[in-house]
Design a protein around this motif. Structure first.
Motif, short mmCIF file in Angstrom:
data_model
loop_
_atom_site.label_atom_id
_atom_site.label_comp_id
_atom_site.label_asym_id
_atom_site.label_seq_id
_atom_site.Cartn_x
_atom_site.Cartn_y
_atom_site.Cartn_z
N ALA A 88 -18.22 5.15 -2.77
CA ALA A 88 -18.17 3.71 -2.53
C ALA A 88 -17.01 3.07 -3.27
N ALA A 89 -16.71 3.54 -4.48
CA ALA A 89 -15.59 2.97 -5.24
C ALA A 89 -14.28 3.17 -4.49
N ASP A 90 -14.09 4.37 -3.94
CA ASP A 90 -12.89 4.62 -3.13
C ASP A 90 -12.83 3.69 -1.93
N GLU A 91 -13.99 3.52 -1.28
CA GLU A 91 -14.03 2.72 -0.06
C GLU A 91 -13.79 1.24 -0.37
N VAL A 92 -14.33 0.76 -1.48
CA VAL A 92 -14.13 -0.64 -1.85
C VAL A 92 -12.65 -0.92 -2.06
N VAL A 93 -11.98 -0.07 -2.83
CA VAL A 93 -10.55 -0.28 -3.09
C VAL A 93 -9.74 -0.15 -1.81
N ARG A 94 -10.10 0.82 -0.97
CA ARG A 94 -9.35 1.02 0.27
C ARG A 94 -9.48 -0.17 1.21
N GLN A 95 -10.71 -0.72 1.33
CA GLN A 95 -10.91 -1.82 2.27
C GLN A 95 -10.48 -3.17 1.71
N ALA A 96 -10.70 -3.39 0.42
CA ALA A 96 -10.42 -4.71 -0.15
C ALA A 96 -8.96 -4.87 -0.55
N LEU A 97 -8.35 -3.79 -1.02
CA LEU A 97 -6.98 -3.87 -1.54
C LEU A 97 -6.11 -2.80 -0.88
N PRO A 98 -5.93 -2.88 0.43
CA PRO A 98 -5.15 -1.85 1.13
C PRO A 98 -3.65 -2.00 0.85
N GLU A 99 -2.93 -0.93 1.14
CA GLU A 99 -1.48 -0.99 0.96
C GLU A 99 -0.86 -2.03 1.90
N THR A 100 -1.42 -2.09 3.11
CA THR A 100 -0.94 -3.08 4.08
C THR A 100 -2.05 -4.07 4.37
N ILE A 101 -1.82 -5.32 4.05
CA ILE A 101 -2.84 -6.36 4.24
C ILE A 101 -2.90 -6.74 5.71
N VAL A 102 -4.12 -6.74 6.25
CA VAL A 102 -4.32 -7.02 7.68
C VAL A 102 -5.09 -8.31 7.89
N THR A 103 -6.12 -8.56 7.09
CA THR A 103 -7.02 -9.69 7.33
C THR A 103 -6.85 -10.76 6.25
N PRO A 104 -7.26 -11.99 6.56
CA PRO A 104 -7.23 -13.05 5.53
C PRO A 104 -8.11 -12.71 4.32
N GLU A 105 -9.22 -12.01 4.56
CA GLU A 105 -10.09 -11.64 3.45
C GLU A 105 -9.38 -10.69 2.50
N GLN A 106 -8.63 -9.74 3.06
CA GLN A 106 -7.87 -8.82 2.21
C GLN A 106 -6.79 -9.56 1.43
N GLN A 107 -6.17 -10.54 2.06
CA GLN A 107 -5.17 -11.35 1.38
C GLN A 107 -5.81 -12.10 0.20
N GLN A 108 -7.03 -12.62 0.43
CA GLN A 108 -7.74 -13.33 -0.62
C GLN A 108 -8.09 -12.39 -1.77
N ALA A 109 -8.57 -11.19 -1.45
CA ALA A 109 -8.92 -10.22 -2.48
C ALA A 109 -7.68 -9.84 -3.30
N TRP A 110 -6.57 -9.63 -2.61
CA TRP A 110 -5.33 -9.26 -3.29
C TRP A 110 -4.90 -10.36 -4.26
N GLN A 111 -4.95 -11.60 -3.81
CA GLN A 111 -4.55 -12.71 -4.67
C GLN A 111 -5.51 -12.90 -5.83
N ARG A 112 -6.79 -12.60 -5.62
CA ARG A 112 -7.75 -12.75 -6.70
C ARG A 112 -7.47 -11.75 -7.81
N VAL A 113 -7.08 -10.53 -7.45
CA VAL A 113 -6.80 -9.51 -8.46
C VAL A 113 -5.40 -9.68 -9.05
N PHE A 114 -4.41 -9.72 -8.17
CA PHE A 114 -3.01 -9.79 -8.62
C PHE A 114 -2.57 -11.25 -8.70
N PHE A 115 -3.19 -11.98 -9.63
CA PHE A 115 -2.93 -13.41 -9.73
C PHE A 115 -1.63 -13.72 -10.47
#
Length: 725
Positions: free
Chosen positions: A264-291
């Motif tokens: 699950a840890a691998d899957e969470v990182v893969r889906q939430a913080l992918p190398e290539t951002i596809v969805t607005p949710e992923q963009q939000q997750a990226w900005q939340r971490v890499f503020f």
């Protein structure tokens, strides 16, 4: 029979015409006529069916069946719609319960349990419920050694009730005299009612426990800002002794679950913080971490330190200590030195944090003390968030915990009101109410079947569960009195569920609040989800429904059935002309069965108008459904309306106490113990002073002693001390 049937069809047609013309007077007369015809039809149909069976038995030369069928036909011709032999109310044949007076209580005030009370129990009860013979898993000899007796309040209350009501001992056992019954019941009731709980200074111990699967999903969602489904392959969470899956005594980590956490840890990182951002949710997750970045922070290492400090404090739900941050930065640096990018190196630390006990578990700090002490503000923030949201604290709770002001009672009250207005509070319906009342089993234990119930769809079952969850949550958000749980005049429906209930005028798939004009809907007893999970597949069960009301809703479980007891004796089961109700009435007359069924059956009978999936009906197999009930105290009632009245007028104290205990257990994440009784009583007293309103219940729980204090396990021996803080 044919003439009656034709008359019935004619009257039915005329009634429909009267409905179409809004001719209320004529419609009422026709309804009465239909009922009269139906009362004549029922025995006529029964006689017809029995006559066919008799002819078949005669052709087969089955003399035993012929004799039995002739007796049944003769009885039916003589009694028409009367119950079968001996099937009248068993409670009318039972002696009246003994009454406990103030004089009885005064007379037992100075008696000693071991010298005066237990010898009576040993004489009349221990032969079946002792060390050697523990019928119903009840050992009174062992329970008598567990002092104070309030450690087993439910057990001793049950003994007192059964003794008063002559439920026990069974008729074929040595019976205590009425003075002995009064002595036993009065002493036990007085001991429980008058025990001084203020001398027991024990708010309970908070053991470390893992997140439930739902808490895990919610925490990942709120940590990264993106909803993910990564727990589907986790082994199922079990319900603990509290009745909830957040009970600490079942939340251990099995080897299989540990493997699932890694995946699950691998899957969470893969889906939430992918190398290539596809969805607005992923963009939000990226900005939340890499503020922040190296340009803003001054260097990569400084940026990594800020990112990980903020992330780990939220993931661990408390301030991250310097050593933890140092270790995380070392892991980041190793990844960076091995050639990983800045972002990938940060994600390596995040992945590791998601399998850390500091994320997966809920820990609370301990003090070197043998006395109770308050939880700190960070722990209080976690208790509050996982109680009301089943998730981690938000930024506002973290801010208040950091300033040390969350534990201020006024601030705590403000935060509860704020949190109840948030979507996260829906979990009080989808998790707490679902597990307390049992409708979470719809779709698992009760499933759609394309052959037996092709009309049942996944969307219908989802709507039924949503109805119950949204209804319960609305009671809290609207701060309604607890009795609305039973007699509310509204519910939540969409078109599919409204059609299932035969309620017109609802269009669309969206669930919405609907005012009700019929007593046949409204409140938990009439909701399809709960009626379905308290039935057998394909047929109703008054016993299951009645037991559910007594045990789960009111917290007053009936005595356990005798060992190896079947639903009906062979003699009763062979009487095919009898309805299930009539068979239960005969079954209830057996001495070993009356104790349970005199309490269970009347409640279940009142819901017989609902089929096994919650559809309302007035007839079953051409017979008018009898939805009347009579309680052991002689109270008579009919149908869902009568059941609601009985619960509101006679059993609200039981419902209030049960809901209080259940919600407190859910809030604490553990089974309640006897030392929690004072808190329960204080919460109920506060409820009583504010018209038994739902929000008052939640505020009282959050401000309660066991919610705000704790005691070390080694010191948790119910130390007698001055009054609680």
């Amino acid at each position: 029979l044919v003439t009656l049937h034709r008359s019935f069809l004619t009257a039915g047609k005329q009634l429909l015409e009267a409905y179409e013309k809004d001719d209320e007077v004529n419609a009422e007369q026709l309804e009465e006529r239909l009922e009269r015809i139906e009362r004549q039809l029922q025995p006529a149909w029964a006689l017809f069916e029995l006559t066919l069976e008799l002819q078949k038995a005669q052709e087969q030369k089955n003399s035993a069946a012929v004799k039995e069928l002739r007796n049944e036909i003769a009885a039916l011709r003589g009694t028409h719609n009367a119950p079968p032999d001996g099937a009248d109310s068993a409670s009318e044949k039972m002696p009246a319960p003994v009454t406990i007076t103030e004089a009885d209580r005064m007379a037992v005030a100075q008696l000693d349990f071991q010298e005066a009370i237990f010898p009576l129990l040993k004489l009349h009860c221990v032969r079946c419920h002792g060390n050697e013979s523990q019928e119903g898993d009840l050992d009174l000899e062992k329970a008598a050694t567990e002092l104070p007796l309030v450690r087993n309040t439910r057990l001793w209350t049950s003994v007192a009730e059964h003794t008063k009501n002559r439920v026990m001992p069974p008729e074929d056992e040595n019976q205590p005299s009425d003075p002995e019954r009064r002595t036993i019941a009065a002493w036990l009731e007085s001991e429980i009612a008058n025990f001084d709980y203020t001398k027991v200074d024990d708010p309970g111990y908070e053991p470390a426990r893992r997140l439930t699967h739902q808490e895990y999903s919610n925490t990942v969602r709120d940590l990264l800002g993106i909803p993910l489904r990564v727990t589907d392959k986790f082994p199922i969470d079990l319900s603990g002794t509290s009745g909830f899956d957040n009970s600490a005594n079942t939340l251990f980590v099995q080897p299989l679950l540990l493997e699932r956490y890694l995946a699950a840890a691998d899957e969470v990182v893969r889906q939430a913080l992918p190398e290539t951002i596809v969805t607005p949710e992923q963009q939000q997750a990226w900005q939340r971490v890499f503020f922040t970045s190296s340009d803003v922070a001054g260097s990569e290492y400084s940026a990594a330190s800020q990112i990980l400090s903020r992330y780990l404090s939220r993931a661990y739900r408390r301030p991250v200590d310097p050593q933890e941050l140092t270790q995380a930065l070392k892991q980041y640096r190793r990844a960076r030195q091995s050639g990983d990018s800045f972002a990938r190196s940060i994600k390596n630390v995040i992945r590791a944090s998601l399998i850390s006990p500091k994320f997966l578990m809920k820990f609370e700090a301990t003090r070197t003390s043998d006395q109770a002490y308050p939880v700190n503000d960070w722990e209080l923030a976690n208790r509050l968030a996982y109680f009301l949201w089943a998730s981690m604290p938000d930024d506002e709770l973290f801010r208040l915990a950091k300033t040390g002001t969350l534990s201020n009672p006024d601030v705590l009250t403000e935060q509860v009101n704020r949190m109840l207005a948030q979507p996260g509070a829906n979990t009080l319906g989808t998790i707490f109410a679902a597990q307390w009342l049992g409708f979470q089993h719809l779709g698992t234990r009760v499933r759609a079947d394309p052959i037996d119930n092709p009309w049942c769809t996944d969307s219908l079952m989802a709507a039924m569960k949503s109805e119950s969850a949204m209804f319960f949550t609305s009671l809290i958000r609207d701060n309604q009195p607890l009795q609305r749980l039973v007699n509310a005049q509204y519910t939540y429906l969409n078109e599919e569920l409204a059609n299932h209930y035969q309620l017109p005028g609802i269009k669309g798939n969206e669930m919405r609040r609907v005012a009700l004009s019929t007593v046949n809907r409204g409140g938990i007893f009439t909701q399809g989800s709960l009626l379905a999970v308290t039935s057998f597949p394909g047929r109703t069960s008054p016993v299951i429904r009645g037991k559910w009301i007594l045990e789960d809703v009111l917290g007053t479980p009936p005595p356990p059935p005798p060992p190896n007891v079947s639903e009906f004796s062979d003699e009763i089961d062979r009487r095919r002309s009898l309805t299930r109700r009539q068979k239960l009435e005969l079954h209830r007359q057996q001495p070993n069965c009356y104790a349970c069924h005199s309490q269970i059956d009347p409640l279940g009978f009142s819901l017989e108008n609902y089929d096994w999936f919650g559809r309302f009906k007035r007839r079953h197999r051409r017979r008018q459904i009898d939805a009347t009930g009579q309680l052991p105290d002689g109270t008579r009632f009919t149908g869902p309306a009568g059941l609601k009245t009985v619960v509101v007028e006679k059993r609200m104290d039981d419902l209030t106490r049960q809901l209080t205990k259940k919600m407190l257990a859910y809030a604490l994440g553990r089974q309640l113990e006897y030392y929690d009784e004072l808190a329960v009583r204080q919460i109920i007293a506060r409820l009583t002073s504010d018209q038994h309103r739902f929000r008052t219940l939640i505020h009282a729980i959050v401000q309660s002693y066991p919610f705000r204090y704790k005691k070390n396990r080694e010191a948790q021996t119910a130390t007698l001390s001055p009054k609680q803080p």
